[in-house]
Scaffold this active site. Structure first.
Site, PDB file in Angstrom:
ATOM      1  N   HIS A   1       7.837 -17.803 -71.809  1.00 41.49           N
ATOM      2  CA  HIS A   1       8.718 -17.683 -70.638  1.00 41.49           C
ATOM      3  C   HIS A   1       8.511 -16.323 -69.965  1.00 41.49           C
ATOM      4  O   HIS A   1       7.935 -15.414 -70.557  1.00 41.49           O
ATOM      5  CB  HIS A   1      10.190 -17.838 -71.043  1.00 41.49           C
ATOM      6  CG  HIS A   1      10.606 -19.264 -71.228  1.00 41.49           C
ATOM      7  ND1 HIS A   1      10.440 -19.933 -72.413  1.00 41.49           N
ATOM      8  CD2 HIS A   1      11.165 -20.162 -70.365  1.00 41.49           C
ATOM      9  CE1 HIS A   1      10.885 -21.184 -72.285  1.00 41.49           C
ATOM     10  NE2 HIS A   1      11.318 -21.348 -71.055  1.00 41.49           N
TER      11      HIS A   1
ATOM     12  N   LYS B   1      13.681 -13.416 -69.206  1.00 43.90           N
ATOM     13  CA  LYS B   1      14.509 -14.329 -70.006  1.00 43.90           C
ATOM     14  C   LYS B   1      15.236 -13.556 -71.103  1.00 43.90           C
ATOM     15  O   LYS B   1      14.635 -12.728 -71.787  1.00 43.90           O
ATOM     16  CB  LYS B   1      13.649 -15.447 -70.611  1.00 43.90           C
ATOM     17  CG  LYS B   1      14.479 -16.490 -71.350  1.00 43.90           C
ATOM     18  CD  LYS B   1      13.711 -17.772 -71.602  1.00 43.90           C
ATOM     19  CE  LYS B   1      14.517 -18.764 -72.417  1.00 43.90           C
ATOM     20  NZ  LYS B   1      15.739 -19.217 -71.726  1.00 43.90           N
TER      21      LYS B   1
HETATM   22  P1  NAD Z   1      19.626 -15.575 -64.045  1.00 46.11           P
HETATM   23  O1  NAD Z   1      19.888 -14.360 -64.855  1.00 46.11           O
HETATM   24  O2  NAD Z   1      18.670 -15.499 -62.896  1.00 46.11           O
HETATM   25  O3  NAD Z   1      21.006 -16.177 -63.483  1.00 46.11           O
HETATM   26  C1  NAD Z   1      22.216 -16.177 -64.181  1.00 46.11           C
HETATM   27  C2  NAD Z   1      23.296 -15.827 -63.181  1.00 46.11           C
HETATM   28  O4  NAD Z   1      24.577 -15.961 -63.824  1.00 46.11           O
HETATM   29  C3  NAD Z   1      23.185 -14.379 -62.679  1.00 46.11           C
HETATM   30  O5  NAD Z   1      23.159 -14.367 -61.263  1.00 46.11           O
HETATM   31  C4  NAD Z   1      24.450 -13.741 -63.232  1.00 46.11           C
HETATM   32  O6  NAD Z   1      24.960 -12.710 -62.396  1.00 46.11           O
HETATM   33  C5  NAD Z   1      25.379 -14.937 -63.301  1.00 46.11           C
HETATM   34  N1  NAD Z   1      26.578 -14.701 -64.110  1.00 46.11           N
HETATM   35  C6  NAD Z   1      26.748 -13.859 -65.168  1.00 46.11           C
HETATM   36  N2  NAD Z   1      28.031 -13.898 -65.573  1.00 46.11           N
HETATM   37  C7  NAD Z   1      28.668 -14.765 -64.761  1.00 46.11           C
HETATM   38  C8  NAD Z   1      30.024 -15.181 -64.662  1.00 46.11           C
HETATM   39  N3  NAD Z   1      30.983 -14.698 -65.484  1.00 46.11           N
HETATM   40  N4  NAD Z   1      30.344 -16.088 -63.726  1.00 46.11           N
HETATM   41  C9  NAD Z   1      29.414 -16.585 -62.872  1.00 46.11           C
HETATM   42  N5  NAD Z   1      28.116 -16.179 -62.886  1.00 46.11           N
HETATM   43  C10 NAD Z   1      27.764 -15.281 -63.830  1.00 46.11           C
HETATM   44  O7  NAD Z   1      19.154 -16.680 -65.081  1.00 46.11           O
HETATM   45  P2  NAD Z   1      18.484 -18.103 -64.775  1.00 46.11           P
HETATM   46  O8  NAD Z   1      17.022 -18.002 -64.968  1.00 46.11           O
HETATM   47  O9  NAD Z   1      19.041 -18.669 -63.527  1.00 46.11           O
HETATM   48  O10 NAD Z   1      19.027 -18.920 -66.034  1.00 46.11           O
HETATM   49  C11 NAD Z   1      20.417 -19.083 -66.251  1.00 46.11           C
HETATM   50  C12 NAD Z   1      20.631 -19.825 -67.564  1.00 46.11           C
HETATM   51  O11 NAD Z   1      20.096 -21.148 -67.445  1.00 46.11           O
HETATM   52  C13 NAD Z   1      19.905 -19.204 -68.761  1.00 46.11           C
HETATM   53  O12 NAD Z   1      20.700 -19.384 -69.905  1.00 46.11           O
HETATM   54  C14 NAD Z   1      18.624 -20.018 -68.856  1.00 46.11           C
HETATM   55  O13 NAD Z   1      18.053 -20.019 -70.133  1.00 46.11           O
HETATM   56  C15 NAD Z   1      19.145 -21.387 -68.486  1.00 46.11           C
HETATM   57  N6  NAD Z   1      18.154 -22.321 -67.969  1.00 46.11           N
HETATM   58  C16 NAD Z   1      18.377 -23.635 -68.243  1.00 46.11           C
HETATM   59  C17 NAD Z   1      17.544 -24.605 -67.735  1.00 46.11           C
HETATM   60  C18 NAD Z   1      17.859 -26.053 -67.964  1.00 46.11           C
HETATM   61  O14 NAD Z   1      17.111 -26.929 -67.481  1.00 46.11           O
HETATM   62  N7  NAD Z   1      18.948 -26.353 -68.673  1.00 46.11           N
HETATM   63  C19 NAD Z   1      16.439 -24.236 -66.939  1.00 46.11           C
HETATM   64  C20 NAD Z   1      16.235 -22.885 -66.669  1.00 46.11           C
HETATM   65  C21 NAD Z   1      17.116 -21.938 -67.176  1.00 46.11           C
END
Ligand code: NAD
Length: 269
Positions: A154, A158
């Site tokens: 990744h 991450k």
């Molecule tokens: P990212 O860090 O770009 O985004 C996460 C966002 O959540 C950030 O903007 C952060 O400020 C926000 N956040 C933090 N605390 C918060 C709160 N209390 N309330 C609302 N927002 C809050 O990360 P990303 O790459 O977008 O990934 C997010 C999550 O999704 C990770 O856990 C990642 O592993 C997961 N993910 C899952 C899939 C899937 O298909 N299920 C795919 C990609 C990523």
């Protein structure tokens, strides 16, 4: 369907907003970020690169939950847990894509989820959900003669390791082979670790650059190996899957679901 997105300014949140905006059955009614986030007050459409849509990013969880039919959450384990509680007490559906939950947090969020329409999946793409199915079949067919190793790669930003998808792959394989992952999972190797035991399931995490997500599952024995590989080229497959999950979930009865339910991959089990 009135949809709100938590983690709206994040990599996944922005793509989900963009796809929801295009979808005729979805109306974006809320965009959540954490307290103090620089995106608070900004138009979420601008952040997503689709122009102004009249929805400002907020940290007011109760207001966002009240306005939506379904909250799609891709944030952090702590935030998703808090949002699941808020959505459940307001009787709203919630789709959780966040990964990196501790076993205790996972139990807790599943408990909360039971009282509403709740869907959680570490990976929302069709390809990876099919891969879960394929590794189950391959593990059952090959059995204990083959060593199982999982390698995931990744991007450098991450936060959790190994990926939620790699953990789920290991869980699926452990179950197929009748093993307890908490005793046979090996997460990285270093030093004089000794010979590989036949039961262990290795899970290795690589981090670098902008790799969206790659998972390789290797079944190796003397003389041959089988490798199943999934490569995500962009976040779009996850974001489309999350939107599909939200549209599917709003009309389901109360219960806990995963992406296999949405994609109809449980039908023959
Ligand atoms: P990212 O860090 O770009 O985004 C996460 C966002 O959540 C950030 O903007 C952060 O400020 C926000 N956040 C933090 N605390 C918060 C709160 N209390 N309330 C609302 N927002 C809050 O990360 P990303 O790459 O977008 O990934 C997010 C999550 O999704 C990770 O856990 C990642 O592993 C997961 N993910 C899952 C899939 C899937 O298909 N299920 C795919 C990609 C990523």
């Amino acid at each position: 369907m009135k949809i709100a997105v938590s983690g709206a300014a994040g990599r996944m949140g922005r793509r989900i907003i963009a796809f929801a905006h295009e979808h005729p059955a979805a109306e974006i009614v809320g965009a959540l970020e954490n307290e103090g986030n620089p995106s608070l007050g900004k138009d979420v459409g601008e952040l997503a690169g689709i122009g102004t849509i009249g929805v400002s990013v907020t940290d007011d969880v109760d207001k966002v939950v009240a306005a939506c039919d379904v909250l799609v959450d891709f944030s952090t384990p702590e935030a998703s847990l808090a949002h699941a509680k808020a959505a459940a007490s307001a009787g709203k559906a919630i789709v959780v894509g966040t990964t990196g939950f501790s076993p205790t947090q996972k139990d807790e969020i599943l408990d909360v989820g039971r009282s509403t329409r709740f869907l959680m999946a570490p990976n929302m793409s069709m390809g990876v959900n099919l891969l879960f199915d394929l590794v189950d079949r391959v593990a059952r067919a090959l059995g204990d003669e083959y060593d199982v190793e999982i390698v995931e790669s990744h991007h450098r930003l991450k936060k959790d390791a190994p990926s939620g998808t790699a953990v789920k792959l290991a869980e699926v394989i452990a179950q197929a082979l009748g093993r307890d992952l908490s005793s046979v999972g090996v997460y990285g190797r270093k030093g004089m670790v000794g010979e590989r035991t036949p039961q262990e399931i290795g899970v290795m995490a690589l981090r670098g650059g902008d790799i969206v997500g790659e998972h390789t599952v290797m079944f190796a024995t003397n003389g041959e190996r089988v490798e199943l590989i999934h490569r995500a080229h962009s976040r779009d497959a996850f974001a489309k899957g999350a939107l599909q999950a939200a549209l599917w979930l709003v009309s389901r009865p109360v219960g806990v679901y995963d992406m296999q339910d949405v994609l109809g991959l449980k039908a023959d089990k």
